[in-house]
Design an enzyme around this catalytic site. Structure first.
Site, mmCIF file in Angstrom:
data_model
loop_
_atom_site.group_PDB
_atom_site.id
_atom_site.type_symbol
_atom_site.label_atom_id
_atom_site.label_comp_id
_atom_site.label_asym_id
_atom_site.label_seq_id
_atom_site.Cartn_x
_atom_site.Cartn_y
_atom_site.Cartn_z
ATOM 1 N N SER A 59 0.835 -1.192 0.000
ATOM 2 C CA SER A 59 0.000 0.000 0.000
ATOM 3 C C SER A 59 0.874 1.246 0.000
ATOM 4 O O SER A 59 1.836 1.338 0.772
ATOM 5 C CB SER A 59 -0.890 -0.011 1.247
ATOM 6 O OG SER A 59 -1.665 1.160 1.328
ATOM 7 N N SER A 60 0.556 2.198 -0.876
ATOM 8 C CA SER A 60 1.267 3.473 -0.957
ATOM 9 C C SER A 60 2.756 3.225 -1.212
ATOM 10 O O SER A 60 3.116 2.699 -2.261
ATOM 11 C CB SER A 60 1.013 4.296 0.309
ATOM 12 O OG SER A 60 1.478 5.615 0.160
ATOM 13 N N SER A 61 3.651 3.553 -0.273
ATOM 14 C CA SER A 61 5.071 3.268 -0.475
ATOM 15 C C SER A 61 5.303 1.783 -0.706
ATOM 16 O O SER A 61 6.170 1.390 -1.495
ATOM 17 C CB SER A 61 5.883 3.746 0.737
ATOM 18 O OG SER A 61 7.262 3.540 0.545
ATOM 19 N N TYR A 92 -1.416 -1.058 -4.418
ATOM 20 C CA TYR A 92 -2.518 -0.205 -3.993
ATOM 21 C C TYR A 92 -2.000 1.229 -3.797
ATOM 22 O O TYR A 92 -1.297 1.514 -2.832
ATOM 23 C CB TYR A 92 -3.125 -0.722 -2.692
ATOM 24 C CG TYR A 92 -3.803 -2.067 -2.819
ATOM 25 C CD1 TYR A 92 -5.180 -2.159 -3.009
ATOM 26 C CD2 TYR A 92 -3.069 -3.251 -2.770
ATOM 27 C CE1 TYR A 92 -5.811 -3.385 -3.133
ATOM 28 C CE2 TYR A 92 -3.685 -4.493 -2.893
ATOM 29 C CZ TYR A 92 -5.058 -4.551 -3.075
ATOM 30 O OH TYR A 92 -5.676 -5.782 -3.199
#
Length: 294
Positions: A136-138, A160
């Protein structure tokens, strides 16, 4: 590409009670950036189990990300192993801007994560043909980075709210606090072939199979713009040789539009109307794409 439309997808409703417990592994091999490894091995592990590497967002941790998805419950039910890498560096963000991580056998956080995978494969006689990753993200940024630098290790990945491979290259840091936000704001312009060349140049001479990819993003994301997801899809479309084929509104739920490349078994994207940063994890959809669930 047709205009995307869509609203928030429903999360899977697997039970949240876990059997085993998350454990830290202190010695797992080469670890050039001194990151941490946590592992979840269910009480009833499958014979030659699959592995999923799950990578936390900026400011997160392996232990916190363990409780933020239903993957441990699915591991209990299906016998696969979960690896939770954990970085204490760079505001707890992954080093997806560094040449080391963006180069096969170059070092960086990526090399340490590969050490975790190799350790788990050996210790638990896991299946090297069923190693997957998500983030997720990073962590999504690192998912794309690993797909480019280590295509020989991973069968598939799900990102994501991430960025394309090498989008943040040379930007110093890939964090929300970094002064250079051109990548995260979707302002870098490349052709699909140029994006694909970044991947091919990460592992010169590699002619083997590439990971299948799922890309999730919110259309209301202002921290990492939806254009970043489109760049990632264009990149993998070029690398995998899969043209865009269709959009499907209302898939997997009313809020989302599915963007299908080829027949959808190797590359697909999901864009959520009204979804910000970050897109929620859809465990069932992801695990079906991986091939762990039928």
């Amino acid at each position: 590409m047709k205009m995307l439309s869509g609203v928030v997808g429903l999360l899977a409703t697997a039970p949240l009670a876990f059997g085993a417990s998350l454990q830290r592994v202190s010695d797992f091999g080469s670890n050039p950036t001194r990151i941490n490894m946590y592992i979840y091995v269910p009480d009833k592990v499958a014979t030659n189990p699959a592995i999923i590497v799950a990578m936390h967002p900026c400011g997160g941790s392996g232990t916190s990300f363990f409780s933020q998805t239903r993957l441990p419950s699915y591991a209990d039910s299906n016998g696969f192993i979960l690896i939770y890498p954990d970085t204490p560096n760079m505001s707890r963000c992954w080093d997806v801007q560094n040449a080391a991580t963006l180069t096969h056998n170059g070092g960086g956080d990526a090399a340490a994560i590969i050490s975790m995978v190799n350790h788990t494969l050996a210790k638990y006689t896991a299946d090297p043909a069923r190693v997957y990753m998500m983030g997720s993200s990073s962590g999504a940024m690192m998912t794309n980075a690993l797909a480019g630098s280590y295509p020989d290790v991973f069968e598939a990945g799900a990102a994501y709210s991430g960025i394309a491979f090498a989008c943040a290259s040379g930007q110093g840091q890939a964090t929300p606090m970094a002064p250079n936000q051109t990548c995260a704001q979707g302002q870098i312009r490349r052709t699909p072939k140029e994006w694909g060349d970044f991947v091919r140049n990460a592992y010169p001479g590699y002619t083997g199979k590439r990971p299948r990819m799922q890309i999730y993003h919110g259309l209301a994301d202002t921290l990492v713009r939806p254009a970043c997801a489109m760049q990632a899809l264009q990149q993998w479309s070029d690398v995998l040789g899969l043209p865009w084929s269709r959009n499907a509104t209302g898939t997997p739920s009313a809020a989302y539009t599915q963007v299908v490349y080829g027949d959808g078994t190797k590359l697909e994207g999901f864009f959520g109307q009204g979804v910000g940063h970050t897109a929620p994890v859809n465990e069932q959809l992801m695990l079906k794409f991986f091939g762990i669930l039928k």
